[in-house]
Design a protein around this motif. Structure first.
Motif: not given
Length: 380
Positions: A188-192
């Motif tokens: 649901e969400q991608v965080f670098p």
């Protein structure tokens, strides 16, 4: 496969089936062939679980396999260095930039039936509605993905110590991985992000960051979506215009502006936002990615120019969720550091840690002036 800016992607797998992706600089001196990971590895740990905190609605991951992570190894035992005869590290070949699945992730695969290398999830979430339901004792398997992004094969450094060319390669890798992870079922969400420095809790001095792919919209982003709903359309356009008109701007290019926010919480806090609406790295144009590489390096080197020793920080790249709010949430960097003086750190105690009620000791305008002066001295 050739990506933007001439970056070449080469995909393979590690000995236990985890994905490994090499991103070669344009004009790299590395050959096309890469060594096979011939290690004999233990089976991958069971995917972690997560439990619902009914007082907040937050999901808390319980990942016991992370308890025994490597702690500040020497160069000859660096698990992110290229493998050698004496160091059976995670990356079998010399590389420019390498990305691989974390061996002990907070968010792991539900099932990889084709390879049979990933354990099955006992009770994965069935969607956002499932996760929003409150109830005592609710738990789910913590599905998703955690990846390690190695910026360089060198043992020590950070993103800010890389060349402009290498920074551009990493940006291309972030964009490519954001697109790939966003397509995984249940994400649901991608965080670098990059954690830098022992004061932040970094356990490896190797220049690297991470990417988390969550099975939910993170609490921070969920709260932002609520504020955007209250503020109405065009929120980020108005917000950025407000910050650009202040004396807290640090750097400004054709496509990006870096500024200390009006209500900064941390002694050192600077945000970086694109002028055009883009929900994530994958949505950035080539021109926006090209400008970001040198501008971001200048910002990071300015942060290090504030003191005689490197400053610990968290560089958090906030991106829009995969399925909701993409027209509303604009991607941005939020770089924060607890360093409030050369030999002093800000610790979160009673009011801030327990009640989330912040007090800022350094006025944002003062912080911006110091950082702007430091950045002006930086050369690439």
């Amino acid at each position: 496969m050739i990506l933007g800016a001439g970056v070449v992607r080469r995909s393979t797998r590690l000995a236990d089936g985890r994905d490994l992706v090499y991103y070669d600089d344009p004009g790299t001196t590395l050959g096309a062939e890469r060594a096979v990971d011939a290690r004999v590895l233990a089976p991958r740990p069971a995917t972690a679980s997560m439990r619902l905190d009914v007082l907040t609605g937050d999901w808390i991951t319980v990942a016991a396999a992370r308890q025994n992570r490597v702690m500040l190894p020497s160069a000859d035992a660096d698990p992110l260095a290229p493998q050698s005869a004496t160091n059976p590290s995670e990356v079998p070949s010399r590389y420019d930039v390498a990305v691989f699945e974390n061996r002990s992730p907070s968010f792991g695969p539900a099932l990889r039936e084709a390879l049979g290398t990933a354990p099955a999830a006992d009770d994965p979430p069935t969607g956002l509605a499932d996760l929003a339901e409150l109830g005592l004792g609710r738990s789910r398997t913590s599905v998703g993905r955690c990846e390690v992004v190695c910026f360089s094969p060198e043992h020590e450094g950070s993103f800010g110590t890389q060349s402009v060319t290498r920074a551009r390669t990493v940006i291309e890798a972030w964009a490519d991985r954001t697109e790939a992870l966003s397509s995984l079922p249940g994400v649901e969400q991608v965080f670098p992000f990059e954690n830098r420095g022992e004061a932040i809790g970094v356990t490896l001095p190797h220049p690297h960051g991470q990417i988390y792919a969550y099975p939910y919209v993170t609490p921070r982003t969920a709260r932002l979506l609520e504020r955007i709903g209250d503020a109405g359309e065009g929120f980020f356009e108005r917000f950025l215009a407000f910050e650009q008109a202040s004396d807290r701007v640090i750097l400004q290019g054709e496509h990006w502006t870096a500024y200390v926010p009006f209500a900064a919480r941390w002694p050192l806090e600077v945000h970086l936002m694109p002028h055009r609406h883009a929900p994530d790295f994958a949505a950035l144009t080539s021109a926006e990615r090209d400008e970001l590489a040198p501008l971001y390096l200048r910002l990071l080197r300015g942060v290090d120019a504030l003191y005689d020793t490197p400053t610990a920080y968290i560089a958090a790249w906030h991106q829009a969720p995969v399925h909701v709010g993409r027209d509303a949430v604009r991607m941005r960097l939020e770089l924060t550091s607890p360093r409030r003086a050369a030999d002093k750190l800000k610790f979160l105690a009673g009011s801030e840690a327990a009640m989330w009620a912040w007090t800022a000791e350094i006025p944002p305008e003062q912080s911006a002036a110091r950082l702007r002066e430091a950045v002006e001295k930086v050369t690439l």
